[in-house]
Design an enzyme around this catalytic site. Structure first.
Site, PDB file in Angstrom:
ATOM      1  N   LYS A  98      -9.817   0.373  14.153  1.00  0.00           N
ATOM      2  CA  LYS A  98      -8.551   0.716  14.449  1.00  0.00           C
ATOM      3  C   LYS A  98      -8.172   0.779  15.810  1.00  0.00           C
ATOM      4  CE  LYS A  98      -5.266   1.642  11.916  1.00  0.00           C
ATOM      5  NZ  LYS A  98      -4.345   0.658  11.358  1.00  0.00           N
ATOM      6  N   THR A 100      -3.334   5.245  14.105  1.00  0.00           N
ATOM      7  CA  THR A 100      -3.777   6.668  13.540  1.00  0.00           C
ATOM      8  C   THR A 100      -4.072   7.481  14.643  1.00  0.00           C
ATOM      9  OG1 THR A 100      -5.595   7.569  12.170  1.00  0.00           O
ATOM     10  CG2 THR A 100      -5.905   5.509  13.101  1.00  0.00           C
ATOM     11  N   ASP A 101      -4.030   8.742  14.360  1.00  0.00           N
ATOM     12  CA  ASP A 101      -4.697   9.765  15.445  1.00  0.00           C
ATOM     13  C   ASP A 101      -6.199   9.904  15.240  1.00  0.00           C
ATOM     14  OD1 ASP A 101      -5.149  10.756  12.717  1.00  0.00           O
ATOM     15  OD2 ASP A 101      -4.202  12.863  12.950  1.00  0.00           O
ATOM     16  N   GLU A 102      -6.608   9.344  14.569  1.00  0.00           N
ATOM     17  CA  GLU A 102      -8.119   9.283  14.618  1.00  0.00           C
ATOM     18  C   GLU A 102      -8.799   8.431  15.546  1.00  0.00           C
ATOM     19  OE1 GLU A 102     -10.097   8.861  10.555  1.00  0.00           O
ATOM     20  OE2 GLU A 102      -8.111   9.489   9.480  1.00  0.00           O
ATOM     21  N   TYR A 130     -13.997   3.181  10.538  1.00  0.00           N
ATOM     22  CA  TYR A 130     -12.390   3.136  10.412  1.00  0.00           C
ATOM     23  C   TYR A 130     -11.690   3.165  11.450  1.00  0.00           C
ATOM     24  CZ  TYR A 130      -7.491   4.530   9.382  1.00  0.00           C
ATOM     25  OH  TYR A 130      -6.318   4.963   9.310  1.00  0.00           O
ATOM     26  N   PRO A 187     -20.670  12.091   7.038  1.00  0.00           N
ATOM     27  CA  PRO A 187     -21.507  11.809   8.318  1.00  0.00           C
ATOM     28  C   PRO A 187     -20.274  11.648   9.224  1.00  0.00           C
ATOM     29  CG  PRO A 187     -22.382  10.378   6.499  1.00  0.00           C
ATOM     30  CD  PRO A 187     -20.945  11.056   5.985  1.00  0.00           C
ATOM     31  N   GLY A 237       0.806  -1.117   0.035  1.00  0.00           N
ATOM     32  CA  GLY A 237      -0.170  -0.136  -0.028  1.00  0.00           C
ATOM     33  C   GLY A 237       0.846   1.246  -0.091  1.00  0.00           C
ATOM     34  N   PHE A 238       0.253   2.356   0.377  1.00  0.00           N
ATOM     35  CA  PHE A 238       0.940   3.567   0.216  1.00  0.00           C
ATOM     36  C   PHE A 238       2.158   3.794   1.255  1.00  0.00           C
ATOM     37  CE2 PHE A 238       0.220   8.087   2.295  1.00  0.00           C
ATOM     38  CZ  PHE A 238       1.206   8.681   1.587  1.00  0.00           C
TER      39      PHE A 238
HETATM   40  P1  NAD Z   1      -3.302   1.924   1.869  1.00  0.00           P
HETATM   41  O1  NAD Z   1      -4.875   1.644   1.724  1.00  0.00           O
HETATM   42  O2  NAD Z   1      -2.566   2.652   0.897  1.00  0.00           O
HETATM   43  O3  NAD Z   1      -2.647   0.273   2.188  1.00  0.00           O
HETATM   44  C1  NAD Z   1      -3.208  -0.850   2.944  1.00  0.00           C
HETATM   45  C2  NAD Z   1      -2.393  -1.975   2.301  1.00  0.00           C
HETATM   46  O4  NAD Z   1      -3.092  -3.059   3.278  1.00  0.00           O
HETATM   47  C3  NAD Z   1      -2.775  -2.274   1.166  1.00  0.00           C
HETATM   48  O5  NAD Z   1      -1.584  -2.781   0.310  1.00  0.00           O
HETATM   49  C4  NAD Z   1      -3.877  -3.396   1.161  1.00  0.00           C
HETATM   50  O6  NAD Z   1      -3.769  -4.488  -0.079  1.00  0.00           O
HETATM   51  C5  NAD Z   1      -3.252  -4.149   2.506  1.00  0.00           C
HETATM   52  N1  NAD Z   1      -4.325  -4.988   3.162  1.00  0.00           N
HETATM   53  C6  NAD Z   1      -5.647  -4.560   3.454  1.00  0.00           C
HETATM   54  N2  NAD Z   1      -6.354  -5.385   3.958  1.00  0.00           N
HETATM   55  C7  NAD Z   1      -5.457  -6.529   4.051  1.00  0.00           C
HETATM   56  C8  NAD Z   1      -5.625  -7.732   4.795  1.00  0.00           C
HETATM   57  N3  NAD Z   1      -6.585  -8.316   5.338  1.00  0.00           N
HETATM   58  N4  NAD Z   1      -4.548  -8.489   4.940  1.00  0.00           N
HETATM   59  C9  NAD Z   1      -3.256  -8.206   4.121  1.00  0.00           C
HETATM   60  N5  NAD Z   1      -3.104  -7.023   3.420  1.00  0.00           N
HETATM   61  C10 NAD Z   1      -4.355  -6.208   3.421  1.00  0.00           C
HETATM   62  O7  NAD Z   1      -3.212   2.389   3.574  1.00  0.00           O
HETATM   63  P2  NAD Z   1      -2.121   3.528   3.928  1.00  0.00           P
HETATM   64  O8  NAD Z   1      -2.458   4.815   3.771  1.00  0.00           O
HETATM   65  O9  NAD Z   1      -0.786   3.068   3.368  1.00  0.00           O
HETATM   66  O10 NAD Z   1      -1.983   3.237   5.446  1.00  0.00           O
HETATM   67  C11 NAD Z   1      -1.099   2.138   6.143  1.00  0.00           C
HETATM   68  C12 NAD Z   1      -1.372   2.089   7.490  1.00  0.00           C
HETATM   69  O11 NAD Z   1      -1.134   3.438   8.116  1.00  0.00           O
HETATM   70  C13 NAD Z   1      -2.853   1.878   7.913  1.00  0.00           C
HETATM   71  O12 NAD Z   1      -2.880   0.767   9.404  1.00  0.00           O
HETATM   72  C14 NAD Z   1      -3.533   2.952   8.358  1.00  0.00           C
HETATM   73  O13 NAD Z   1      -4.357   3.066   9.340  1.00  0.00           O
HETATM   74  C15 NAD Z   1      -2.337   3.765   9.161  1.00  0.00           C
HETATM   75  N6  NAD Z   1      -2.269   5.171   8.993  1.00  0.00           N
HETATM   76  C16 NAD Z   1      -2.670   5.814   7.568  1.00  0.00           C
HETATM   77  C17 NAD Z   1      -2.603   7.096   7.368  1.00  0.00           C
HETATM   78  C18 NAD Z   1      -2.753   7.900   6.172  1.00  0.00           C
HETATM   79  O14 NAD Z   1      -2.892   9.168   6.239  1.00  0.00           O
HETATM   80  N7  NAD Z   1      -3.013   7.156   5.126  1.00  0.00           N
HETATM   81  C19 NAD Z   1      -2.324   8.061   8.559  1.00  0.00           C
HETATM   82  C20 NAD Z   1      -2.080   7.275   9.916  1.00  0.00           C
HETATM   83  C21 NAD Z   1      -2.189   5.803   9.917  1.00  0.00           C
HETATM   84  P1  TYD Z   2      -9.157  11.742   3.850  1.00  0.00           P
HETATM   85  O1  TYD Z   2      -7.945  11.879   2.752  1.00  0.00           O
HETATM   86  O2  TYD Z   2     -10.041  10.872   3.610  1.00  0.00           O
HETATM   87  O3  TYD Z   2      -8.475  11.420   5.277  1.00  0.00           O
HETATM   88  P2  TYD Z   2      -9.156  11.701   6.784  1.00  0.00           P
HETATM   89  O4  TYD Z   2     -10.531  11.549   6.574  1.00  0.00           O
HETATM   90  O5  TYD Z   2      -8.495  10.143   7.081  1.00  0.00           O
HETATM   91  O6  TYD Z   2      -8.622  12.684   7.414  1.00  0.00           O
HETATM   92  O7  TYD Z   2      -9.723  13.284   4.102  1.00  0.00           O
HETATM   93  C1  TYD Z   2      -8.856  14.574   4.511  1.00  0.00           C
HETATM   94  C2  TYD Z   2      -9.913  15.720   4.709  1.00  0.00           C
HETATM   95  O8  TYD Z   2     -10.498  16.130   3.390  1.00  0.00           O
HETATM   96  C3  TYD Z   2     -11.151  15.189   5.715  1.00  0.00           C
HETATM   97  O9  TYD Z   2     -11.588  16.138   6.429  1.00  0.00           O
HETATM   98  C4  TYD Z   2     -12.040  15.047   4.459  1.00  0.00           C
HETATM   99  C5  TYD Z   2     -11.755  15.957   3.499  1.00  0.00           C
HETATM  100  N1  TYD Z   2     -12.226  15.648   1.975  1.00  0.00           N
HETATM  101  C6  TYD Z   2     -12.808  16.573   1.211  1.00  0.00           C
HETATM  102  O10 TYD Z   2     -13.211  17.550   1.446  1.00  0.00           O
HETATM  103  N2  TYD Z   2     -13.298  15.890   0.073  1.00  0.00           N
HETATM  104  C7  TYD Z   2     -12.780  14.813  -0.624  1.00  0.00           C
HETATM  105  O11 TYD Z   2     -13.154  14.572  -1.680  1.00  0.00           O
HETATM  106  C8  TYD Z   2     -12.055  13.844   0.369  1.00  0.00           C
HETATM  107  C9  TYD Z   2     -11.850  12.440  -0.110  1.00  0.00           C
HETATM  108  C10 TYD Z   2     -11.868  14.237   1.693  1.00  0.00           C
END
Ligand code: NAD
Ligand code: TYD
Length: 328
Positions: free
Chosen positions: A145, A117-119, A141, A265, A10-11
């Site tokens: 978490k 996550t901070d969420e 979500y 929501p 993933g990312f």
């Molecule tokens: P992402 O959605 O880009 O990647 C998630 C990865 O997990 C994907 O490769 C997916 O295929 C894999 N995956 C999903 N379900 C699975 C399962 N059941 N078994 C094995 N693999 C599975 O997410 P991301 O943004 O890279 O987030 C990664 C982690 O960081 C997550 O735990 C997320 O909660 C946490 N996180 C993300 C953010 C953010 O801003 N993106 C911030 C804080 C924490």
């Molecule tokens: P997001 O990237 O979904 O992250 P998170 O909800 O986990 O913080 O959204 C970031 C912020 O942007 C959140 O306040 C929701 C808002 N948002 C929009 O206003 N428009 C959009 O199309 C998306 C995806 C998010």
């Protein structure tokens, strides 16, 4: 080190694997289910062992975990909007998946790092959350978490498993799936599509460049005290509307693309993380938002090979479902 990185396709996971292999010389096994968000292309330039499977599948986990020194779990369903429309997979992956991984880590006596996550803290009007703040998640979500975090802590307290938890703020950077705010706005701006802002656009996020989060996770993996939680927050806050305006300026898109749509929501108004504890381990964020956002826009402009197949695939269907009626 020999690491098992779950969700490494993933990312954030792929950025972490690239840094660990390239900068630390680690041997990495990636276990990933390859959901819509997981892509082997994300790791095509990085040497690693790949196991295709789900973290909730004990046989896939047993195969992947053999011979490693530590487990880092990124695997998750990560989009709040999808957790509202289809929460099932969130419960399965976060609750059952984390449980299966913890059992395997326990069987092999491995150090276990949970990426969180901070969420989990919910929304905060002013000031910043510390690791002691109460857990008040708003969405399916963040609630699932939170459940995963609590399960991890229970394994530390009950079974003496070596665990650490890293709670990151909103990440941005290369390889982020374009359902999230920043890549969605960049790609829509490039294509001259509407830029859908939820509600009044005054929500605040604490932006953390993915390279800084990966470095923070590395610090906690190496130096974090077992049983503890570490917040890893970004150096800058920004109101959503300003994020979109900056992207308009960086891409040269037309201001008129900005479109207000129905609010999400249960939308959390503001996130802010205090990161004193991880700073005491020697970590500090290096990338300021202004610079990181400009670099991220440039990455998406240059790497059309990465996002073109996404935009023309299943993502289209998701996008229509999520935004179709509100964007007319
Ligand atoms: P992402 O959605 O880009 O990647 C998630 C990865 O997990 C994907 O490769 C997916 O295929 C894999 N995956 C999903 N379900 C699975 C399962 N059941 N078994 C094995 N693999 C599975 O997410 P991301 O943004 O890279 O987030 C990664 C982690 O960081 C997550 O735990 C997320 O909660 C946490 N996180 C993300 C953010 C953010 O801003 N993106 C911030 C804080 C924490
Ligand atoms: P997001 O990237 O979904 O992250 P998170 O909800 O986990 O913080 O959204 C970031 C912020 O942007 C959140 O306040 C929701 C808002 N948002 C929009 O206003 N428009 C959009 O199309 C998306 C995806 C998010």
């Amino acid at each position: 080190m020999k690491l098992l990185v779950c969700g490494g396709a993933g990312f954030i996971g792929s950025n972490f694997v690239r840094a660990r292999v390239g900068e630390h010389g680690d041997e990495v096994t990636v276990l990933d289910k390859l959901t819509y968000a997981g892509r082997k292309e994300n790791l095509q330039d990085v040497e690693h062992r790949f196991v295709h499977g789900a973290i909730e599948d004990p046989s896939a986990v047993a195969d992947a975990i053999a011979g490693v020194d530590a487990v880092v779990n990124f695997a998750a369903e990560t989009h709040v909007d999808r957790s509202i429309s289809e929460p099932d997979a969130f419960v399965r992956t976060h609750a059952l998946g984390t449980f299966v991984l913890l059992e395997a880590a326990r069987e092999h006596s491995l150090r276990y790092l949970q990426v969180s996550t901070d969420e989990v803290y919910g929304s905060i009007e002013s000031g910043s959350f510390t690791e002691e703040s109460p857990l008040e998640p708003s969405s399916p979500y963040s609630a699932t978490k939170t459940g995963a975090d609590l399960l991890v802590q229970s394994y530390s307290r009950t079974f003496d498993l070596e665990t650490v938890i890293c709670r990151g703020s909103n990440n941005y950077g290369p390889y982020q799936y374009p359902e999230k705010l920043i890549p969605l706005m960049i790609l829509n701006a490039i294509h001259g599509d509407p830029l859908p802002v939820y509600g009044d656009g005054q929500q605040v996020r604490n932006w953390l460049h993915v390279s800084d989060f990966c470095a923070g996770i590395g610090h906690v993996l190496a130096h974090g005290t077992s049983g503890e939680v570490y917040n890893v927050g970004g150096p800058d806050e920004c109101v959503n509307l300003e994020v979109v305006e900056r992207i308009i300026a960086l891409t040269g898109a037309d201001e008129s693309l900005l479109t207000y749509v129905d609010d999400r929501p249960g939308h959390d108004r503001r996130y802010s993380l205090g990161s004193e504890k991880v700073k005491a381990l020697g970590w500090e964020a290096k990338v300021r938002f202004e610079e990181g956002l400009a670099e991220t826009v440039a990455w998406y402009q240059e790497n059309t090979w990465w996002w073109e197949p996404i935009r023309s695939g299943d993502y289209r269907e998701y996008y229509e479902r999520q935004y179709g009626s509100s964007l007319g």
